[in-house]
Design an enzyme around this catalytic site. Structure first.
Site, short mmCIF file in Angstrom:
data_model
loop_
_atom_site.label_atom_id
_atom_site.label_comp_id
_atom_site.label_asym_id
_atom_site.label_seq_id
_atom_site.Cartn_x
_atom_site.Cartn_y
_atom_site.Cartn_z
N TYR A 142 5.89 32.26 6.76
CA TYR A 142 7.20 32.08 7.41
C TYR A 142 7.20 30.74 8.14
CZ TYR A 142 11.31 32.91 10.34
OH TYR A 142 12.54 32.81 10.95
N ASP A 237 1.91 24.09 9.14
CA ASP A 237 2.81 24.70 10.11
C ASP A 237 1.94 25.38 11.17
OD1 ASP A 237 4.47 26.22 11.64
OD2 ASP A 237 5.65 27.00 9.96
N LYS A 265 6.29 27.02 19.99
CA LYS A 265 5.73 28.09 20.81
C LYS A 265 4.98 27.57 22.05
CE LYS A 265 5.88 31.36 17.00
NZ LYS A 265 6.77 32.49 17.17
N1 PMP Z 1 6.67 28.61 11.78
C1 PMP Z 1 5.88 29.65 12.11
C2 PMP Z 1 4.48 29.67 11.61
C3 PMP Z 1 6.39 30.68 12.91
O1 PMP Z 1 5.60 31.72 13.21
C4 PMP Z 1 7.72 30.61 13.36
C5 PMP Z 1 8.32 31.69 14.24
N2 PMP Z 1 7.64 32.83 14.44
C6 PMP Z 1 8.50 29.51 13.00
C7 PMP Z 1 7.93 28.53 12.22
C8 PMP Z 1 9.90 29.38 13.47
O2 PMP Z 1 9.92 29.11 14.82
P1 PMP Z 1 11.24 29.47 15.69
O3 PMP Z 1 11.35 30.95 15.71
O4 PMP Z 1 10.92 28.85 17.03
O5 PMP Z 1 12.38 28.80 15.03
#
Ligand code: PMP
Length: 425
Positions: A142, A237, A265
């Site tokens: 994700y 990511d 985060k």
């Molecule tokens: N990349 C990863 C690996 C994530 O875990 C998340 C959200 N859990 C995102 C991108 C997206 O981040 P956001 O919810 O702050 O848009």
């Protein structure tokens, strides 16, 4: 009716599903979500006055726990001078410097407001910089909800991709190829066939969104070799893993250097922030230096950056990551012992302070094996833990996060709760 239940009813009238992000609705475990009134240290208290040891940690940002004094003070002091100016501030420079110092692969960095924006912008940049369109991601990975990233493999495997969400044009989804996480042979094969079309591979170096799944030995190295060999970019990511599995993220922990990195985060300390960055010559494509457009009204927001800087300062204290390792290992041990004495098959995957207990016989190495987990059993376990004052992610396919605010006594409480909850399953 509980206050949480009342609020959910009110929420459902005006917010789709009553929530502002789907997993909060408890669809994965059933029952009523709790509405949180406040958090302090390792605990949250709901609007009905019940307190729980929290292993969600706002889905990863709260590595110091809830409302740590340093973050509260930094935000309070900053807000007195205003909330946003739409003009550069010194704090943004300090945050960019802190990131660049910790991530040698990132010579320049752009701050945005979410992980979604970070990943969306990184893939636009990769496509702009390479002049290619095809993106490779991994099933169960994700990266936020940008169109190109809401795609997993159809039955045609890597070639014919179908979108995961209505509203994503099939023509766009066709530009995202997906493979199984840890599938080294699949990566080599895809690059052999289509390497010249591939703009980038985007990967969570430790998968956190199918539950926690670490990289098999050689997997990240294979991604590095294949992308380099075919003129494609490698995007890590690290929205979850950045400053979590090591101060320098998974790239420090595993010693593989990507071309671009996405963060989020933890660098916002619980306020909305994301970032993407990489080598100077790639980042030189970003507007206003280059022709890849990306912007944001609240990008580099002073409150968020102040919270993030206070968090990173705390994470630079000696022994912090050893402590997180110790807490993670204790949590893992508690779960395993509880499962063994209850005679329930449980596979615990853990990297540092992020872990998932899958209700299945192991090993769990990719999305296919993760999906073998018994989600009904997880739901029962989740509610058993909730009744015993422990708040876990309301879905089997998420990580549990341990924070520096968790005490050994918290983990003993959680282990006892797990033993009791599992014995009733
Ligand atoms: N990349 C990863 C690996 C994530 O875990 C998340 C959200 N859990 C995102 C991108 C997206 O981040 P956001 O919810 O702050 O848009």
């Amino acid at each position: 009716m509980s206050r949480s239940h009342e609020l959910m009813k009110a929420a459902e009238r005006v917010i789709p599903g009553g929530v502002n992000s789907p997993v909060r609705a408890f669809r994965g475990v059933g029952g009523q979500p709790l509405f949180v009134a406040r958090g302090e240290g390792s605990r949250i208290t709901d609007v009905d006055g019940r307190t729980y040891i929290d292993f969600v940690g706002s889905w990863g940002p709260l590595i110091l726990g809830h409302a740590p004094a340093a973050v509260v003070e930094a935000v309070t002091e900053t807000v007195r001078g205003g909330t946003s100016y739409g003009a550069p501030t010194e704090l943004e420079v300090r945050m960019a410097e802190a990131i660049v110092a910790a991530y040698p692969s990132m010579e320049m960095v752009r701050l945005v407001s979410s992980g979604t924006e970070a990943a969306m912008s990184a893939i636009r940049l990769a496509r702009g910089a390479t002049g290619r369109d095809l993106l490779v991601k991994f099933d169960g990975g994700y990266h936020g909800h940008a169109d190109s990233l809401l795609v997993k493999a159809g039955s045609g495997g890597a070639t014919f991709s179908i979108p995961d969400s209505r509203g994503v044009p099939a023509a766009l989804a066709a530009l995202t190829a997906t493979l199984e996480f840890n599938d080294v042979a699949g990566v080599r094969e895809l690059f052999r066939r289509r390497g010249h079309e591939i703009a980038a591979v985007i990967v969570e170096p430790v998968a956190g969104n199918m539950g926690v799944v670490g990289p098999a030995p050689g997997f990240l190295e294979t991604l590095r070799d294949a992308t380099t060999g075919h003129g494609a970019l490698l995007i890590f990511d690290e929205v979850i893993t950045g400053f979590r599995v090591a101060y320098g993220g998974a790239q420090e922990r595993y010693g593989v250097r990507p071309d671009l990195t996405c963060l989020g985060k933890i660098i916002g300390g619980g306020l909305p922030v994301g970032a993407y960055g990489g080598r100077r010559e790639i980042m030189a494509n970003v507007a206003p230096l280059g022709g890849v457009y990306q912007a944001g009204t609240l990008s580099g927001n002073p409150l968020a950056v102040a919270a993030g800087l206070a968090t990173l300062a705390a994470l630079r204290m000696p022994g912090v990551y050893d402590r997180l390792e110790h807490l993670g290992a204790n949590t893992e041990r508690g779960l395993k012992e509880a499962a063994r004495s209850a005679g329930i098959p449980l596979t615990v995957n853990r990297v540092g302070s992020m872990l998932t207990a899958f209700f299945c016989d192991g090993p769990v190495t990719d999305y296919t094996s993760a999906r073998r987990a018994d989600t009904k059993r997880y739901a029962a376990f989740f509610h058993g833990m909730l009744e015993r004052g422990v708040y876990l992610a309301p879905s089997q396919f998420e990580a549990a996060f341990v924070s520096l605010a968790h005490s050994d006594a918290d983990l003993e409480h959680a282990a006892r709760a797990a033993a009791e909850a599992l014995s009733t399953l």
